[in-house]
Design a protein around this motif. Structure first.
Motif, PDB file in Angstrom:
ATOM      1  N   SER A  79       0.956  -1.201   0.096  1.00 18.82           N
ATOM      2  CA  SER A  79       0.031   0.166   0.068  1.00 18.82           C
ATOM      3  C   SER A  79       0.887   1.054  -0.207  1.00 18.82           C
ATOM      4  CB  SER A  79      -0.887   0.040   1.442  1.00 18.82           C
ATOM      5  OG  SER A  79      -1.557  -0.907   1.361  1.00 18.82           O
ATOM      6  N   ALA A  81       0.954   4.826   0.902  1.00 14.97           N
ATOM      7  CA  ALA A  81       0.262   5.839   1.478  1.00 14.97           C
ATOM      8  C   ALA A  81       0.657   7.303   0.947  1.00 14.97           C
ATOM      9  CB  ALA A  81       0.543   5.831   2.894  1.00 14.97           C
ATOM     10  N   THR A 111       3.213  -1.213   4.266  1.00 19.17           N
ATOM     11  CA  THR A 111       2.631  -0.129   3.604  1.00 19.17           C
ATOM     12  C   THR A 111       4.074   0.916   3.514  1.00 19.17           C
ATOM     13  OG1 THR A 111       0.703  -0.015   5.177  1.00 19.17           O
ATOM     14  CG2 THR A 111       1.234   2.100   4.309  1.00 19.17           C
ATOM     15  N   HIS A 119      -0.850   9.450   7.323  1.00 19.23           N
ATOM     16  CA  HIS A 119      -1.629   8.290   7.359  1.00 19.23           C
ATOM     17  C   HIS A 119      -1.375   7.631   8.612  1.00 19.23           C
ATOM     18  CE1 HIS A 119      -4.230   4.778   6.197  1.00 19.23           C
ATOM     19  NE2 HIS A 119      -2.958   3.876   6.477  1.00 19.23           N
ATOM     20  N   SER A 121      -2.879   4.189  10.737  1.00 15.02           N
ATOM     21  CA  SER A 121      -3.587   2.884  10.556  1.00 15.02           C
ATOM     22  C   SER A 121      -3.729   2.434  11.774  1.00 15.02           C
ATOM     23  CB  SER A 121      -2.743   2.173   9.565  1.00 15.02           C
ATOM     24  OG  SER A 121      -3.290   0.665   9.506  1.00 15.02           O
ATOM     25  N   LEU A 139       6.318  -1.379   7.544  1.00 13.48           N
ATOM     26  CA  LEU A 139       6.305  -0.092   6.933  1.00 13.48           C
ATOM     27  C   LEU A 139       7.835   0.071   6.469  1.00 13.48           C
ATOM     28  CD1 LEU A 139       5.638   2.257  10.143  1.00 13.48           C
ATOM     29  CD2 LEU A 139       6.989   0.033  10.196  1.00 13.48           C
ATOM     30  N   LEU A 151       3.590   7.974   8.668  1.00  8.09           N
ATOM     31  CA  LEU A 151       2.782   6.901   8.644  1.00  8.09           C
ATOM     32  C   LEU A 151       2.835   6.419  10.246  1.00  8.09           C
ATOM     33  CD1 LEU A 151       1.579   4.626   7.578  1.00  8.09           C
ATOM     34  CD2 LEU A 151       3.924   3.800   6.705  1.00  8.09           C
TER      35      LEU A 151
END
Ligand SMILES: Nc1nc2c(ncn2[C@@H]2O[C@H](COP(=O)(O)OP(=O)(O)OP(=O)(O)O)[C@@H](O)[C@H]2O)c(=O)[nH]1
Ligand SMILES: [Mg+2]
Lengths: 253, 270, 221
Positions: A79, A81, A111, A119, A121, A139, A151
């Motif tokens: 993903s 971000a 991510t 972002h 999460s 990450l 993040l």
């Protein structure tokens, strides 16, 4: 964008798992991907439309694994971000409930914190007594050498009502000094259940937790691949890195 | 609050075993990640914003549990931690934790606190909360060893100390107990925790690397305002549910601690 | 034995390499069969040391505890004794009643002495290899230790150290406090030191050696 996905897995009464709900809104698109080698588990891939999450997104994933069922959830790619213009924060909230005798394998791809992203999460996992969990979080600070945006992965995992893991992994400008604590890529794989307890000889990055039958495998490195390799090595001799494997054949040949 | 009592508690010479702990510095030096002033600075900043911030929060919350609480009042609109607040709001209408979130918000808005939570239970829950935040068994053991050492000192210095935690609480819990026993408040407990973590690690670096002590202390002085900020935030959240307290994870500290515990020859206990 | 009293704690301090570990080993060898004893070491400690003590003194591994001193050996025995107290208490808890616990400090300098909060008596070990000036220099270790051991007398001729001068200077510094000359090569039992330790264990404590109150544990309001 607001979007929601819901997955409900139940035991089918014949030793297998039936998906009674597979619902999603773009960009959260769940696809049943079957699970040939392991007929007891159901597998879902989140295929995610556009790259995301994007600034302004408010995404939710709600997972229920009923007693006796086994659900494997993966994503097809990392993903990314990303920021929006004008800048706005994005959130992803994951809630999971896993019943007695049930197993959830949450094994998404990493991510990546793209420059300028903001972002968060949040994951809240409630495990019943006797549930099994494999929960991976990874990450990566930016694509290539770009400076990462913010993040943050906030995770709470409870087992039989008791919090067994509470941690926030954060990188980016707000997470002061993050690179000295996490490195450019970092990840954890949480194992909960009977297999979490066994690790002989001791594996250095696999740490038994205090509040339940659980172990946290942690890794950092210069890139996502290094981290994944270290997580998989930490999980050696368990089924965590390979849910298809059968007991007695835990190491991939 | 007595300023000099705060100095007594925060003094690096308090006989509470701190000198034998490097806060992860010995392992980070061995791994080559700390070798000069800039790398030390990154380490200290990162440590302060992760485990230092969590330690401050748990020290403040423990102290609060053992001292008379002020009448709750609304928090002023100075909340900067955007992600946390987003999380808070997101949770309001969602998920299993919404009930707890609503309760904690209600507290801050002045509704009656749930006084059925007794101090001893709160302390136990906080100690559990540190366990849930500390993946490394070596770090858990080091934290409890320091908690025990601090309580040993407290029992002799402030004999009327109230300790519902048993002899081996985590270090931040012991710090809260010590602050309460000394007549200090949650903010001072938090400051003691975060500042002690900072100076302990810095001093280990001076001893291990022979860094110029003046430049290292200049660094500590630069980071002092950050300690104040962390402590103020910790005090403001001292009544929050345990799961909502800071939980910044530092994977390298965990992994380093596990490796360090296997060394045959160590100069520091952790 | 001493059922209602805790073990006598004797600190063994002194400069680096003066023979502290060799003395601990000699004492274990001499006393292990007659006293229930354990050792806490503040040394930079390796399994080599443990092996050495095990071989030399018939002291099993579980009777030896190492304490890390954070590069400050004197702090750990004098200014902040908490880690050593923890180690001592842990040994007593685990091994049951003990008669004697020897605490070896890390090698330090002539000013490093033990806190009275940690030990009941202390032995300071210097050697002749540094020359015969050491007792003359004094310092808290030489001046105040309950027993001064001047070790490695076998080396005196090689380094030109005059034992007579050392004895005279030691007496001038120490008054009535005893001094013992030793060569752990020639006399592996360290007989005079072992005798002195036996006397310390046998004598009634001048002040009662109560167990330190363990960290407070009271119930909250
Ligand atoms: N010649 C001679 N050598 C000795 C004597 N006693 C000890 N040694 C040697 O001196 C060296 C140092 O002895 P240790 O017992 O390790 O000294 P220590 O005081 O424990 O040293 P640190 O713990 O490192 O400060 C060893 O090689 C011993 O064998 C002695 O009486 N004569
Ligand atoms: Mg020695």
């Amino acid at each position: 964008m607001r979007a929601e996905a819901r997955l409900v897995a139940e035991a089918d009464g014949r030793g297998g798992t039936r998906l009674s709900t597979v619902y999603g809104e773009p960009p959260l698109l769940p696809r049943r991907t079957g699970h040939h080698q392991n007929p007891t588990a159901a597998e879902v891939h989140l295929v995610g439309g556009a790259a995301g999450p994007l600034g302004g997104d408010d995404l939710r994933i709600d997972i229920t694994v009923a007693p006796g069922a086994h659900l494997v959830v993966r994503t097809i790619a990392a993903s990314l971000a990303q920021p929006s213009h004008p800048p706005a924060p994005s959130t992803l909230t994951i809630t999971a409930k896993v019943g007695t005798g049930a197993t959830l394998d949450w094994l998404p791809e990493p991510t990546v914190a793209v420059a300028g992203c903001d972002h968060l999460s949040r994951s809240i996992v409630d495990l019943a007594d006797g549930a099994t969990l494999r929960w991976r979080e990874e990450l990566v600070a930016g694509r290539h050498a770009e400076p990462p945006g913010d993040l943050r992965l906030e995770t709470t995992v409870r087992y039989a009502g008791r919090t067994i893991l509470r941690h926030d992994l954060a990188i980016g400008p707000r997470a002061k000094g993050w690179h000295a604590m996490l490195g450019r890529a970092a990840g954890t794989l949480l194992l909960v259940g009977p297999e979490a307890a066994t690790a002989e000889p001791k594996i250095i990055n696999r740490m038994p937790l205090a509040n339940g039958p659980a172990a946290l495998i942690s890794a950092t490195g210069p890139d996502a691949r290094t981290v994944r390799t270290a997580l998989d090595e930490g999980a050696a001799n368990t089924r965590a890195h390979d849910p298809d494997a059968k007991p007695g054949n835990w190491r991939k040949g | 609050m007595s300023l000099s009592t705060l100095l007594v508690l925060a003094d690096g010479r308090l006989p509470a075993g701190a000198h034998a702990h490097s806060g992860g510095v010995e392992a980070a030096v061995a791994a080559g990640r700390i070798h000069d002033l800039p790398t030390l600075e990154s380490f200290l900043v990162g440590r302060t914003s992760t485990s230092g911030t969590a330690a401050a929060a748990f020290a403040a919350a423990s102290c609060r549990a053992l001292t008379t609480r002020p009448v709750p009042h609304a928090r002023s609109g100075d909340i900067e931690a955007a992600p946390l607040d987003r999380a808070r709001l997101t949770a309001l209408d969602n998920g299993a934790r919404s009930a707890a979130r609503v309760e904690s918000l209600t507290d801050h808005r002045g509704a009656l606190r749930d006084d059925s939570v007794r101090p001893a239970e709160r302390i136990t829950a906080l100690d559990d909360g540190i366990d849930a935040r500390t993946a490394s068994p070596a770090l858990r053991a080091a934290s409890r060893a320091q908690g025990r050492a601090l309580l040993r000192a407290v029992a002799r210095i402030w004999p009327a100390a109230v300790n519902p935690a048993g002899p081996n609480p985590h270090h931040p819990i012991a710090t809260g107990i010590a602050a309460a026993a000394a007549g200090l408040g949650p903010r001072e407990a938090a400051l003691t925790a975060v500042y002690g973590g900072l100076t302990g690690a810095a001093s280990a670096a001076v001893r291990l690397l022979g860094l110029d002590p003046y430049t290292v202390h200049a660094l500590i002085a630069r980071l002092a305002p950050e300690c104040d900020r962390v402590a103020a935030d910790a005090a403001a959240r001292a009544d929050d549910p345990v799961d909502d307290l800071p939980a910044g994870s530092a994977i390298l500290l965990d992994l380093d601690a596990e490796r360090h515990a296997t060394w045959e020859v160590r100069l520091f206990a952790s | 034995m001493r059922p209602d009293k805790r073990a006598v704690r004797i600190g063994i301090g002194g400069p680096v390499g003066s023979g502290k570990t060799a003395l601990v080993a000699a004492l274990c060898r001499a006393l292990a069969t007659e006293l229930r004893l354990a050792v806490v070491t503040n040394d930079i400690y390796t399994t080599e040391d443990a092996d050495f003590l095990r071989r030399a003194g018939v002291l099993p591994d579980d009777r030896i505890r190492a304490v890390e001193t954070g590069c400050c050996p004197h702090t750990a025995i004098r200014d902040d004794i908490s880690a050593n107290l923890d180690a001592v208490e842990e040994l007593e808890e685990r091994l049951g009643a003990l008669d004697l616990i020897l605490v070896e400090s890390g090698g330090d300098n002539l000013t490093a002495t033990f806190s009275k909060g940690l030990v009941d008596h202390q032995i300071f070990v210097v050697d002749v290899a540094g020359g015969d000036k050491v007792p003359r220099k004094g310092g808290p270790g030489v001046t105040t230790a309950d027993l001064l051991v001047i070790n490695k007398t076998d080396l005196a001729p090689l380094v030109g150290a005059d034992l007579g001068v050392m004895a005279r200077d030691a007496q001038a510094r120490r008054g009535d406090l005893p001094t013992v000359f030793l060569s752990l090569v020639g006399e592996p039992g360290a007989a005079p030191v072992a005798d002195w330790v036996r006397d310390r264990v046998a004598e009634p404590a001048s002040t009662p050696r109560h167990h330190e109150p363990t960290p407070a544990h009271t119930h909250g309001p």
